[in-house]
Design a protein around this motif. Sequence first.
Motif, mmCIF file in Angstrom:
data_model
loop_
_atom_site.group_PDB
_atom_site.id
_atom_site.type_symbol
_atom_site.label_atom_id
_atom_site.label_comp_id
_atom_site.label_asym_id
_atom_site.label_seq_id
_atom_site.Cartn_x
_atom_site.Cartn_y
_atom_site.Cartn_z
ATOM 1 N N ILE A 17 43.584 29.597 2.977
ATOM 2 C CA ILE A 17 44.353 29.942 1.784
ATOM 3 C C ILE A 17 45.207 28.733 1.417
ATOM 4 O O ILE A 17 45.943 28.208 2.247
ATOM 5 C CB ILE A 17 45.241 31.178 2.009
ATOM 6 N N GLY A 18 45.114 28.310 0.160
ATOM 7 C CA GLY A 18 45.781 27.095 -0.295
ATOM 8 C C GLY A 18 47.255 27.262 -0.603
ATOM 9 O O GLY A 18 47.780 28.379 -0.715
ATOM 10 N N ASN A 19 47.920 26.126 -0.760
ATOM 11 C CA ASN A 19 49.351 26.076 -1.069
ATOM 12 C C ASN A 19 49.667 26.803 -2.364
ATOM 13 O O ASN A 19 48.947 26.672 -3.348
ATOM 14 C CB ASN A 19 49.813 24.622 -1.213
ATOM 15 N N GLY A 20 50.756 27.555 -2.351
ATOM 16 C CA GLY A 20 51.244 28.217 -3.551
ATOM 17 C C GLY A 20 50.493 29.467 -3.959
ATOM 18 O O GLY A 20 50.825 30.089 -4.962
ATOM 19 N N THR A 21 49.492 29.849 -3.200
ATOM 20 C CA THR A 21 48.725 31.056 -3.522
ATOM 21 C C THR A 21 49.518 32.297 -3.150
ATOM 22 O O THR A 21 50.229 32.314 -2.145
ATOM 23 C CB THR A 21 47.355 31.028 -2.815
ATOM 24 N N LYS A 22 49.363 33.350 -3.958
ATOM 25 C CA LYS A 22 50.047 34.618 -3.721
ATOM 26 C C LYS A 22 49.006 35.727 -3.600
ATOM 27 O O LYS A 22 48.163 35.895 -4.486
ATOM 28 C CB LYS A 22 51.029 34.925 -4.847
ATOM 29 N N VAL A 23 49.086 36.479 -2.496
ATOM 30 C CA VAL A 23 48.197 37.611 -2.236
ATOM 31 C C VAL A 23 49.084 38.850 -2.241
ATOM 32 O O VAL A 23 49.896 39.039 -1.333
ATOM 33 C CB VAL A 23 47.465 37.453 -0.883
ATOM 34 N N TRP A 24 48.931 39.693 -3.259
ATOM 35 C CA TRP A 24 49.841 40.812 -3.454
ATOM 36 C C TRP A 24 49.401 42.068 -2.704
ATOM 37 O O TRP A 24 48.589 41.990 -1.793
ATOM 38 C CB TRP A 24 50.045 41.055 -4.957
ATOM 39 N N HIS A 25 49.903 43.205 -3.046
ATOM 40 C CA HIS A 25 49.769 44.472 -2.310
ATOM 41 C C HIS A 25 48.314 44.901 -2.082
ATOM 42 O O HIS A 25 47.487 44.819 -2.988
ATOM 43 C CB HIS A 25 50.471 45.600 -3.067
ATOM 44 N N CYS A 39 46.614 30.135 -6.493
ATOM 45 C CA CYS A 39 45.871 31.301 -6.971
ATOM 46 C C CYS A 39 46.765 32.529 -6.930
ATOM 47 O O CYS A 39 47.777 32.547 -6.234
ATOM 48 C CB CYS A 39 44.640 31.549 -6.092
ATOM 49 N N SER A 40 46.356 33.559 -7.664
ATOM 50 C CA SER A 40 47.060 34.838 -7.632
ATOM 51 C C SER A 40 46.040 35.951 -7.475
ATOM 52 O O SER A 40 45.128 36.083 -8.302
ATOM 53 C CB SER A 40 47.856 35.043 -8.923
ATOM 54 N N LEU A 41 46.196 36.735 -6.395
ATOM 55 C CA LEU A 41 45.353 37.902 -6.164
ATOM 56 C C LEU A 41 46.225 39.124 -6.383
ATOM 57 O O LEU A 41 47.166 39.373 -5.628
ATOM 58 C CB LEU A 41 44.800 37.914 -4.736
ATOM 59 N N GLY A 42 45.946 39.878 -7.439
ATOM 60 C CA GLY A 42 46.726 41.061 -7.776
ATOM 61 C C GLY A 42 46.521 42.174 -6.771
ATOM 62 O O GLY A 42 45.829 42.030 -5.765
ATOM 63 N N GLN A 43 47.110 43.301 -7.056
ATOM 64 C CA GLN A 43 47.038 44.457 -6.159
ATOM 65 C C GLN A 43 45.594 44.922 -5.972
ATOM 66 O O GLN A 43 44.810 44.965 -6.908
ATOM 67 C CB GLN A 43 47.860 45.594 -6.770
ATOM 68 N N VAL A 51 33.269 33.992 0.676
ATOM 69 C CA VAL A 51 33.467 33.754 -0.756
ATOM 70 C C VAL A 51 34.320 32.507 -0.948
ATOM 71 O O VAL A 51 35.278 32.280 -0.212
ATOM 72 C CB VAL A 51 34.132 34.980 -1.422
ATOM 73 N N LYS A 52 33.988 31.717 -1.960
ATOM 74 C CA LYS A 52 34.778 30.531 -2.283
ATOM 75 C C LYS A 52 35.475 30.761 -3.623
ATOM 76 O O LYS A 52 34.828 31.047 -4.629
ATOM 77 C CB LYS A 52 33.894 29.295 -2.361
ATOM 78 N N VAL A 53 36.809 30.616 -3.602
ATOM 79 C CA VAL A 53 37.644 30.739 -4.791
ATOM 80 C C VAL A 53 38.343 29.399 -4.979
ATOM 81 O O VAL A 53 39.006 28.909 -4.062
ATOM 82 C CB VAL A 53 38.685 31.875 -4.620
ATOM 83 N N GLY A 54 38.213 28.808 -6.166
ATOM 84 C CA GLY A 54 38.796 27.499 -6.438
ATOM 85 C C GLY A 54 40.299 27.542 -6.636
ATOM 86 O O GLY A 54 40.965 28.540 -6.347
ATOM 87 N N ASN A 55 40.850 26.468 -7.154
ATOM 88 C CA ASN A 55 42.285 26.337 -7.408
ATOM 89 C C ASN A 55 42.668 27.000 -8.731
ATOM 90 O O ASN A 55 41.891 26.985 -9.684
ATOM 91 C CB ASN A 55 42.676 24.863 -7.487
ATOM 92 N N GLY A 56 43.889 27.541 -8.784
ATOM 93 C CA GLY A 56 44.426 28.078 -10.024
ATOM 94 C C GLY A 56 43.726 29.319 -10.539
ATOM 95 O O GLY A 56 43.839 29.653 -11.715
ATOM 96 N N VAL A 57 43.013 30.028 -9.685
ATOM 97 C CA VAL A 57 42.268 31.231 -10.086
ATOM 98 C C VAL A 57 43.205 32.432 -10.118
ATOM 99 O O VAL A 57 44.029 32.605 -9.222
ATOM 100 C CB VAL A 57 41.089 31.486 -9.122
ATOM 101 N N LYS A 58 43.062 33.268 -11.145
ATOM 102 C CA LYS A 58 43.835 34.503 -11.243
ATOM 103 C C LYS A 58 42.870 35.677 -11.195
ATOM 104 O O LYS A 58 41.993 35.806 -12.059
ATOM 105 C CB LYS A 58 44.635 34.538 -12.545
ATOM 106 N N ILE A 59 43.039 36.509 -10.164
ATOM 107 C CA ILE A 59 42.217 37.701 -9.996
ATOM 108 C C ILE A 59 43.153 38.898 -10.128
ATOM 109 O O ILE A 59 44.020 39.107 -9.285
ATOM 110 C CB ILE A 59 41.494 37.700 -8.635
ATOM 111 N N GLN A 60 42.985 39.654 -11.206
ATOM 112 C CA GLN A 60 43.877 40.768 -11.489
ATOM 113 C C GLN A 60 43.562 41.978 -10.605
ATOM 114 O O GLN A 60 42.621 41.966 -9.811
ATOM 115 C CB GLN A 60 43.796 41.133 -12.972
ATOM 116 N N ASN A 61 44.346 43.039 -10.755
ATOM 117 C CA ASN A 61 44.256 44.232 -9.913
ATOM 118 C C ASN A 61 42.846 44.832 -9.872
ATOM 119 O O ASN A 61 42.129 44.830 -10.868
ATOM 120 C CB ASN A 61 45.210 45.312 -10.412
ATOM 121 N N ASN A 62 42.498 45.360 -8.691
ATOM 122 C CA ASN A 62 41.289 46.177 -8.487
ATOM 123 C C ASN A 62 39.982 45.419 -8.688
ATOM 124 O O ASN A 62 39.022 45.970 -9.226
ATOM 125 C CB ASN A 62 41.314 47.412 -9.393
#
Length: 187
Positions: A17-25, A39-43, A51-62
């Motif tokens: 998991i990269g710097n500054g990434t947030k993994v939420w609820h 990156c931001s992983l929503g609820q 799985v490979k997820v690049g930089n600055g990716v936003k994955i919303q809830n569900n």
Amino acid sequence: MSYFVHESSYIDENVTIGNGTKVWHFCHVHKGASIGDNCSLGQNVNISNNVKVGNGVKIQNNVSVYEGVELEDYVFCGPSMVFTNDLTPRSKYPKGSEGYKRTLVKYGASIGANATVVCGNTIGSWAMIASGAVVTKDVPSYALMAGVPAKQIGWVCECGYPLKDTYTCKECSREYVLEGKLLKENK
């Protein structure tokens, strides 16, 4: 840790998991997954094995990003959108990772809420998939796709605004040129 993981989430071993990434609820990141910086992983997001997820990716809830899916840098996945990884699933006859179809979402592409991406396809850079659309074939870069099945209804600028009646964006002034059936930025 240079990233944030909410206490209700699970991170398996052998995950990057990269710097500054947030993994939420209520998220789960499975073994072998790699998530880039900022990156931001929503609820309730699930990132499957390898799985490979690049930089600055936003994955919303569900959203579940299944094995075989790759998200390049700055991809946006809207709330409750769906990826698949098996064209002919059977509970009695599981294929395992060798049978999964690869799906690639290229740099800067956006997928709207409740859209579905059928596996084995590539979504081009800066493409935009409308909410509720069902992607059943490859999508060109900068294409604006909508409907079931998704059909190209136009072109969209890198900044996100549709290009109407011209290949110059009225919002940011970027210029594009149509070469055959592909749109490219005019640099």
